[in-house]
Design a protein around this motif. Sequence first.
Motif, mmCIF file in Angstrom:
data_model
loop_
_atom_site.group_PDB
_atom_site.id
_atom_site.type_symbol
_atom_site.label_atom_id
_atom_site.label_comp_id
_atom_site.label_asym_id
_atom_site.label_seq_id
_atom_site.Cartn_x
_atom_site.Cartn_y
_atom_site.Cartn_z
ATOM 1 N N MET A 1 0.876 -1.207 0.263
ATOM 2 C CA MET A 1 0.057 -0.119 0.094
ATOM 3 C C MET A 1 0.736 1.301 0.090
ATOM 4 S SD MET A 1 -2.884 1.067 3.005
ATOM 5 C CE MET A 1 -3.840 -0.483 2.447
ATOM 6 N N ASN A 2 0.382 2.101 -1.079
ATOM 7 C CA ASN A 2 1.475 3.490 -1.036
ATOM 8 C C ASN A 2 0.977 4.546 -0.118
ATOM 9 O OD1 ASN A 2 -0.448 4.581 -2.613
ATOM 10 N ND2 ASN A 2 0.231 3.894 -4.483
ATOM 11 N N LEU A 3 1.537 5.404 -0.043
ATOM 12 C CA LEU A 3 1.169 6.449 1.106
ATOM 13 C C LEU A 3 0.164 7.194 0.428
ATOM 14 C CD1 LEU A 3 4.725 7.967 2.084
ATOM 15 C CD2 LEU A 3 3.180 6.264 3.246
ATOM 16 N N ARG A 4 -0.019 7.339 -0.862
ATOM 17 C CA ARG A 4 -1.283 7.983 -1.414
ATOM 18 C C ARG A 4 -2.625 7.396 -0.819
ATOM 19 N NH1 ARG A 4 0.299 8.681 -7.051
ATOM 20 N NH2 ARG A 4 1.803 9.803 -6.426
ATOM 21 N N GLU A 5 -2.499 6.055 -0.922
ATOM 22 C CA GLU A 5 -3.742 5.166 -0.328
ATOM 23 C C GLU A 5 -3.955 5.309 0.882
ATOM 24 O OE1 GLU A 5 -2.911 1.098 -1.642
ATOM 25 O OE2 GLU A 5 -2.569 1.668 -3.786
ATOM 26 N N VAL A 6 -2.756 5.469 1.702
ATOM 27 C CA VAL A 6 -3.044 5.552 3.236
ATOM 28 C C VAL A 6 -3.814 6.949 3.552
ATOM 29 C CG1 VAL A 6 -1.728 6.084 5.211
ATOM 30 C CG2 VAL A 6 -1.083 4.066 3.814
ATOM 31 N N ILE A 7 -3.210 8.120 2.838
ATOM 32 C CA ILE A 7 -3.884 9.292 2.991
ATOM 33 C C ILE A 7 -5.360 9.141 2.567
ATOM 34 C CG2 ILE A 7 -3.821 11.562 2.104
ATOM 35 C CD1 ILE A 7 -0.869 11.420 1.774
ATOM 36 N N LYS A 8 -5.759 8.674 1.485
ATOM 37 C CA LYS A 8 -7.015 8.452 1.315
ATOM 38 C C LYS A 8 -7.912 7.827 2.085
ATOM 39 C CE LYS A 8 -9.854 7.070 -3.111
ATOM 40 N NZ LYS A 8 -9.444 6.409 -4.169
ATOM 41 N N ILE A 9 -7.260 6.705 2.730
ATOM 42 C CA ILE A 9 -7.909 5.977 3.671
ATOM 43 C C ILE A 9 -8.048 6.797 4.868
ATOM 44 C CG2 ILE A 9 -7.928 4.055 5.167
ATOM 45 C CD1 ILE A 9 -6.706 2.584 2.812
ATOM 46 N N LEU A 10 -6.890 7.376 5.437
ATOM 47 C CA LEU A 10 -7.017 8.220 6.691
ATOM 48 C C LEU A 10 -8.420 9.462 6.541
ATOM 49 C CD1 LEU A 10 -3.427 8.693 7.645
ATOM 50 C CD2 LEU A 10 -5.348 7.243 9.065
ATOM 51 N N ARG A 11 -8.442 10.093 5.501
ATOM 52 C CA ARG A 11 -9.519 11.097 5.099
ATOM 53 C C ARG A 11 -10.870 10.602 5.150
ATOM 54 N NH1 ARG A 11 -6.188 14.752 0.950
ATOM 55 N NH2 ARG A 11 -4.724 15.764 2.124
ATOM 56 N N PHE A 12 -10.968 9.412 4.316
ATOM 57 C CA PHE A 12 -12.135 8.697 4.316
ATOM 58 C C PHE A 12 -12.809 8.318 5.789
ATOM 59 C CE2 PHE A 12 -14.691 4.609 4.509
ATOM 60 C CZ PHE A 12 -15.871 5.461 3.696
ATOM 61 N N GLU A 13 -11.813 7.730 6.684
ATOM 62 C CA GLU A 13 -12.202 7.258 7.931
ATOM 63 C C GLU A 13 -12.569 8.475 8.877
ATOM 64 O OE1 GLU A 13 -12.772 4.488 9.365
ATOM 65 O OE2 GLU A 13 -12.654 3.484 7.320
ATOM 66 N N ARG A 14 -11.833 9.731 8.434
ATOM 67 C CA ARG A 14 -12.062 10.949 9.358
ATOM 68 C C ARG A 14 -13.461 11.458 9.098
ATOM 69 N NH1 ARG A 14 -11.733 16.334 8.099
ATOM 70 N NH2 ARG A 14 -11.690 17.477 10.096
ATOM 71 N N ARG A 15 -13.900 11.433 7.879
ATOM 72 C CA ARG A 15 -15.190 11.656 7.489
ATOM 73 C C ARG A 15 -16.298 10.780 7.940
ATOM 74 N NH1 ARG A 15 -12.549 12.735 2.575
ATOM 75 N NH2 ARG A 15 -13.619 10.611 1.659
ATOM 76 N N ARG A 16 -16.258 9.617 8.045
ATOM 77 C CA ARG A 16 -17.111 8.519 8.526
ATOM 78 C C ARG A 16 -17.039 8.896 9.878
ATOM 79 N NH1 ARG A 16 -16.977 3.892 10.782
ATOM 80 N NH2 ARG A 16 -14.662 3.852 11.546
ATOM 81 N N VAL A 17 -16.049 8.760 10.495
ATOM 82 C CA VAL A 17 -16.282 9.213 12.163
ATOM 83 C C VAL A 17 -16.861 10.390 12.598
ATOM 84 C CG1 VAL A 17 -14.718 9.570 14.259
ATOM 85 C CG2 VAL A 17 -14.162 7.838 12.605
ATOM 86 N N LEU A 18 -16.537 11.385 11.709
ATOM 87 C CA LEU A 18 -17.243 12.644 11.892
ATOM 88 C C LEU A 18 -18.774 12.424 11.706
ATOM 89 C CD1 LEU A 18 -15.206 15.716 10.284
ATOM 90 C CD2 LEU A 18 -15.782 15.450 12.818
ATOM 91 N N ALA A 19 -19.408 11.998 10.738
ATOM 92 C CA ALA A 19 -20.551 11.529 10.537
ATOM 93 C C ALA A 19 -21.105 10.965 11.716
ATOM 94 C CB ALA A 19 -20.792 10.988 9.072
ATOM 95 N N MET A 20 -20.483 9.789 12.169
ATOM 96 C CA MET A 20 -20.900 9.073 13.502
ATOM 97 C C MET A 20 -21.033 9.950 14.552
ATOM 98 S SD MET A 20 -21.587 5.924 12.683
ATOM 99 C CE MET A 20 -21.569 5.158 14.157
ATOM 100 N N SER A 21 -20.209 11.023 14.900
ATOM 101 C CA SER A 21 -20.241 11.909 15.735
ATOM 102 C C SER A 21 -21.727 12.647 15.827
ATOM 103 C CB SER A 21 -19.268 12.898 15.981
ATOM 104 O OG SER A 21 -19.218 13.632 14.833
ATOM 105 N N ARG A 22 -22.276 12.887 14.754
ATOM 106 C CA ARG A 22 -23.360 13.633 14.637
ATOM 107 C C ARG A 22 -24.600 12.806 14.750
ATOM 108 N NH1 ARG A 22 -20.612 15.385 9.880
ATOM 109 N NH2 ARG A 22 -19.498 17.329 10.395
ATOM 110 N N VAL A 23 -24.612 11.541 14.643
ATOM 111 C CA VAL A 23 -25.748 10.866 14.809
ATOM 112 C C VAL A 23 -25.784 9.511 16.062
ATOM 113 C CG1 VAL A 23 -26.213 10.508 12.248
ATOM 114 C CG2 VAL A 23 -24.937 8.732 13.346
ATOM 115 N N CYS A 24 -24.562 9.921 16.890
ATOM 116 C CA CYS A 24 -24.638 8.913 17.879
ATOM 117 C C CYS A 24 -25.387 9.535 19.125
ATOM 118 C CB CYS A 24 -23.188 8.569 18.087
ATOM 119 S SG CYS A 24 -22.242 9.961 18.807
#
Length: 61
Positions: A1-24
């Motif tokens: 896995m290259n660093l570009r993919e890691v950055i993409k995954i981290l940003r996706f997970e950040r958005r997912r967790v932010l969404a969870m914080s709004r509905v939990c």
Amino acid sequence: MNLREVIKILRFERRRVLAMSRVCEPEFAGDYLRTARALGIAAEIVEKFAGTHRRKDGRNG
């Protein structure tokens, strides 16, 4: 896995967790927000050092 993919995954997970914080439940929202902040910081650090990854330093060529 290259660093570009890691950055993409981290940003996706950040958005997912932010969404969870709004509905939990409100008592868990702070934990989700702290996790999202940490993921954002991690993505910034990886992105900052991604440009220096495996770069020639000029001594070998």
